[in-house]
Design a protein around this motif. Sequence first.
Motif, PDB file in Angstrom:
ATOM      1  N   GLN A 173      -1.821  -7.845  -7.147  1.00  0.00           N
ATOM      2  CA  GLN A 173      -1.960  -7.772  -8.657  1.00  0.00           C
ATOM      3  C   GLN A 173      -0.637  -6.877  -8.870  1.00  0.00           C
ATOM      4  O   GLN A 173      -0.662  -5.834  -8.482  1.00  0.00           O
ATOM      5  N   PRO A 174      -0.122  -7.523  -9.851  1.00  0.00           N
ATOM      6  CA  PRO A 174       1.397  -6.761 -10.286  1.00  0.00           C
ATOM      7  C   PRO A 174       1.004  -5.526 -11.136  1.00  0.00           C
ATOM      8  O   PRO A 174       1.662  -5.360 -12.136  1.00  0.00           O
ATOM      9  N   LEU A 175       0.459  -4.481 -10.598  1.00  0.00           N
ATOM     10  CA  LEU A 175      -0.181  -3.427 -11.525  1.00  0.00           C
ATOM     11  C   LEU A 175       0.806  -2.127 -11.288  1.00  0.00           C
ATOM     12  O   LEU A 175       0.554  -1.132 -12.100  1.00  0.00           O
ATOM     13  N   ASN A 176       1.293  -2.185  -9.993  1.00  0.00           N
ATOM     14  CA  ASN A 176       2.305  -0.719  -9.905  1.00  0.00           C
ATOM     15  C   ASN A 176       3.418  -1.104 -10.963  1.00  0.00           C
ATOM     16  O   ASN A 176       4.355  -1.794 -10.780  1.00  0.00           O
ATOM     17  N   PRO A 177       3.703   0.237 -11.586  1.00  0.00           N
ATOM     18  CA  PRO A 177       4.693   0.225 -12.701  1.00  0.00           C
ATOM     19  C   PRO A 177       6.048   0.445 -12.009  1.00  0.00           C
ATOM     20  O   PRO A 177       6.225   0.859 -10.936  1.00  0.00           O
ATOM     21  N   PRO A 178       7.291  -0.252 -12.732  1.00  0.00           N
ATOM     22  CA  PRO A 178       8.600   0.074 -12.065  1.00  0.00           C
ATOM     23  C   PRO A 178       8.805   1.594 -11.735  1.00  0.00           C
ATOM     24  O   PRO A 178       8.104   2.330 -12.682  1.00  0.00           O
ATOM     25  N   ILE A 179       9.391   2.076 -10.958  1.00  0.00           N
ATOM     26  CA  ILE A 179       9.802   3.274 -10.638  1.00  0.00           C
ATOM     27  C   ILE A 179      11.365   3.559 -11.115  1.00  0.00           C
ATOM     28  O   ILE A 179      12.420   2.919 -10.821  1.00  0.00           O
ATOM     29  N   GLU A 206       0.773  -1.152   0.023  1.00  0.00           N
ATOM     30  CA  GLU A 206      -0.104   0.078   0.053  1.00  0.00           C
ATOM     31  C   GLU A 206       0.756   1.251   0.133  1.00  0.00           C
ATOM     32  O   GLU A 206       0.333   2.337  -0.381  1.00  0.00           O
ATOM     33  N   GLY A 207       2.211   1.194   0.241  1.00  0.00           N
ATOM     34  CA  GLY A 207       3.078   2.172   0.372  1.00  0.00           C
ATOM     35  C   GLY A 207       3.625   2.553  -0.670  1.00  0.00           C
ATOM     36  O   GLY A 207       4.510   3.622  -0.733  1.00  0.00           O
ATOM     37  N   TYR A 208       3.439   2.159  -1.995  1.00  0.00           N
ATOM     38  CA  TYR A 208       4.063   2.163  -3.125  1.00  0.00           C
ATOM     39  C   TYR A 208       4.037   3.773  -3.616  1.00  0.00           C
ATOM     40  O   TYR A 208       3.334   4.631  -3.461  1.00  0.00           O
ATOM     41  N   GLY A 209       5.254   4.045  -4.088  1.00  0.00           N
ATOM     42  CA  GLY A 209       5.317   5.568  -4.370  1.00  0.00           C
ATOM     43  C   GLY A 209       6.749   6.088  -3.856  1.00  0.00           C
ATOM     44  O   GLY A 209       7.881   5.352  -3.635  1.00  0.00           O
ATOM     45  N   GLN A 210       7.177   7.421  -3.764  1.00  0.00           N
ATOM     46  CA  GLN A 210       8.304   7.920  -3.474  1.00  0.00           C
ATOM     47  C   GLN A 210       8.269   9.163  -2.615  1.00  0.00           C
ATOM     48  O   GLN A 210       7.002   9.958  -2.520  1.00  0.00           O
ATOM     49  N   GLU A 211       9.332   9.238  -1.671  1.00  0.00           N
ATOM     50  CA  GLU A 211       9.278  10.358  -0.814  1.00  0.00           C
ATOM     51  C   GLU A 211      10.639  10.925  -0.337  1.00  0.00           C
ATOM     52  O   GLU A 211      11.458   9.980  -0.144  1.00  0.00           O
ATOM     53  N   GLN A 212      10.835  12.246  -0.632  1.00  0.00           N
ATOM     54  CA  GLN A 212      12.224  12.889  -0.463  1.00  0.00           C
ATOM     55  C   GLN A 212      12.409  13.423   0.857  1.00  0.00           C
ATOM     56  O   GLN A 212      11.269  14.086   1.374  1.00  0.00           O
ATOM     57  N   HIS A 220      13.520   8.273  -0.939  1.00  0.00           N
ATOM     58  CA  HIS A 220      12.994   6.845  -0.493  1.00  0.00           C
ATOM     59  C   HIS A 220      12.063   6.729  -1.591  1.00  0.00           C
ATOM     60  O   HIS A 220      11.022   7.222  -1.973  1.00  0.00           O
ATOM     61  N   VAL A 221      12.233   5.212  -1.959  1.00  0.00           N
ATOM     62  CA  VAL A 221      11.413   4.538  -3.068  1.00  0.00           C
ATOM     63  C   VAL A 221      10.493   3.358  -2.392  1.00  0.00           C
ATOM     64  O   VAL A 221      11.373   2.332  -2.177  1.00  0.00           O
ATOM     65  N   ASN A 222       9.175   3.073  -2.372  1.00  0.00           N
ATOM     66  CA  ASN A 222       8.579   1.857  -2.166  1.00  0.00           C
ATOM     67  C   ASN A 222       8.252   1.557  -3.501  1.00  0.00           C
ATOM     68  O   ASN A 222       7.275   1.957  -4.108  1.00  0.00           O
ATOM     69  N   ALA A 223       9.039   0.466  -4.048  1.00  0.00           N
ATOM     70  CA  ALA A 223       8.779  -0.008  -5.242  1.00  0.00           C
ATOM     71  C   ALA A 223       7.864  -1.482  -5.449  1.00  0.00           C
ATOM     72  O   ALA A 223       8.139  -2.064  -6.443  1.00  0.00           O
ATOM     73  N   SER A 224       6.993  -1.405  -4.467  1.00  0.00           N
ATOM     74  CA  SER A 224       6.140  -2.680  -4.579  1.00  0.00           C
ATOM     75  C   SER A 224       5.388  -2.819  -5.943  1.00  0.00           C
ATOM     76  O   SER A 224       4.657  -1.714  -6.017  1.00  0.00           O
ATOM     77  N   THR A 225       5.789  -3.884  -6.655  1.00  0.00           N
ATOM     78  CA  THR A 225       5.111  -3.833  -7.837  1.00  0.00           C
ATOM     79  C   THR A 225       3.566  -4.445  -7.626  1.00  0.00           C
ATOM     80  O   THR A 225       2.749  -4.039  -8.400  1.00  0.00           O
ATOM     81  N   CYS A 226       3.247  -5.417  -6.803  1.00  0.00           N
ATOM     82  CA  CYS A 226       1.953  -5.720  -6.329  1.00  0.00           C
ATOM     83  C   CYS A 226       1.332  -4.892  -5.494  1.00  0.00           C
ATOM     84  O   CYS A 226       1.839  -4.076  -4.685  1.00  0.00           O
ATOM     85  N   ASN A 227      -0.004  -4.635  -5.820  1.00  0.00           N
ATOM     86  CA  ASN A 227      -0.836  -3.693  -5.175  1.00  0.00           C
ATOM     87  C   ASN A 227      -1.164  -4.591  -3.799  1.00  0.00           C
ATOM     88  O   ASN A 227      -1.021  -5.647  -3.607  1.00  0.00           O
ATOM     89  N   ASP A 228      -2.299  -3.877  -3.111  1.00  0.00           N
ATOM     90  CA  ASP A 228      -2.821  -4.724  -1.723  1.00  0.00           C
ATOM     91  C   ASP A 228      -3.554  -6.001  -2.138  1.00  0.00           C
ATOM     92  O   ASP A 228      -3.920  -6.449  -1.165  1.00  0.00           O
TER      93      ASP A 228
END
Length: 218
Positions: free
Chosen positions: A208-214, A185-191, A197-205
């Motif tokens: 499902q592998p729907l979050n694109p690579p960062i 659920e934490g997918y995303g970026q935070e400076q 900081h990069v949460n690169a989780s490909t699978c969502n909650d």
Amino acid sequence: MPHSGTANIMRIVCISDTHSMHRQIEVPEGDLLIHAGDCLGVGTLDELEDLDLWFAELPHRNKILIAGNHDWCFQDETAEARELVRHAHYLQDSPVELEGLKFWGSPWTPTFFNWAFNLERGDALAERWAQIPEDTDVLITHGPPAGILDKIISPTGIVRPGCDDLAERVARLTLKLHIFGHIHEGYGQEQIGDCLHVNASTCNDRFQPLNPPIVIDL
């Protein structure tokens, strides 16, 4: 063709928590592919062998892999698992230097039920994080630090299961980049300061592998 890069820019493609669904992912070109753990579904050597074959098919000139709490073979069949990783640098509380950047990878997460690479909060985890060298440029951990891209909204409210000891260690380091996953659920970026900081989780909650690579240019 791979991304050509320049003398001082490395294109880093970040993924995590693919759970053996790596072949469903469209991976952008780059210089370095980083997988921050939970690469496997149930954690078998057969799954790992397929992952390594997939790594071999990708154009990135370097790959880095760490384990996560689903990646049982790295904990239970350590020698056999490491031998199967032929097309990536496997890091487990260990470093690698690539093109002038110093990387450190570690799989540990706070105990949650009975998963691989779990340690109790407090001294056990703090000892692992103390091993991270002061001159590390890019840190790869499977789980997030407490309070950074670790938010889960549950029926009882907001939960932040990130690691407090990791947060304390990261705050004392001069990192350029910290890559992790684990909390889908934490997918995303935070400076925060100089560190991205990069949460690169490909699978969502829903796994499902729907979050694109960062993609990060460092």
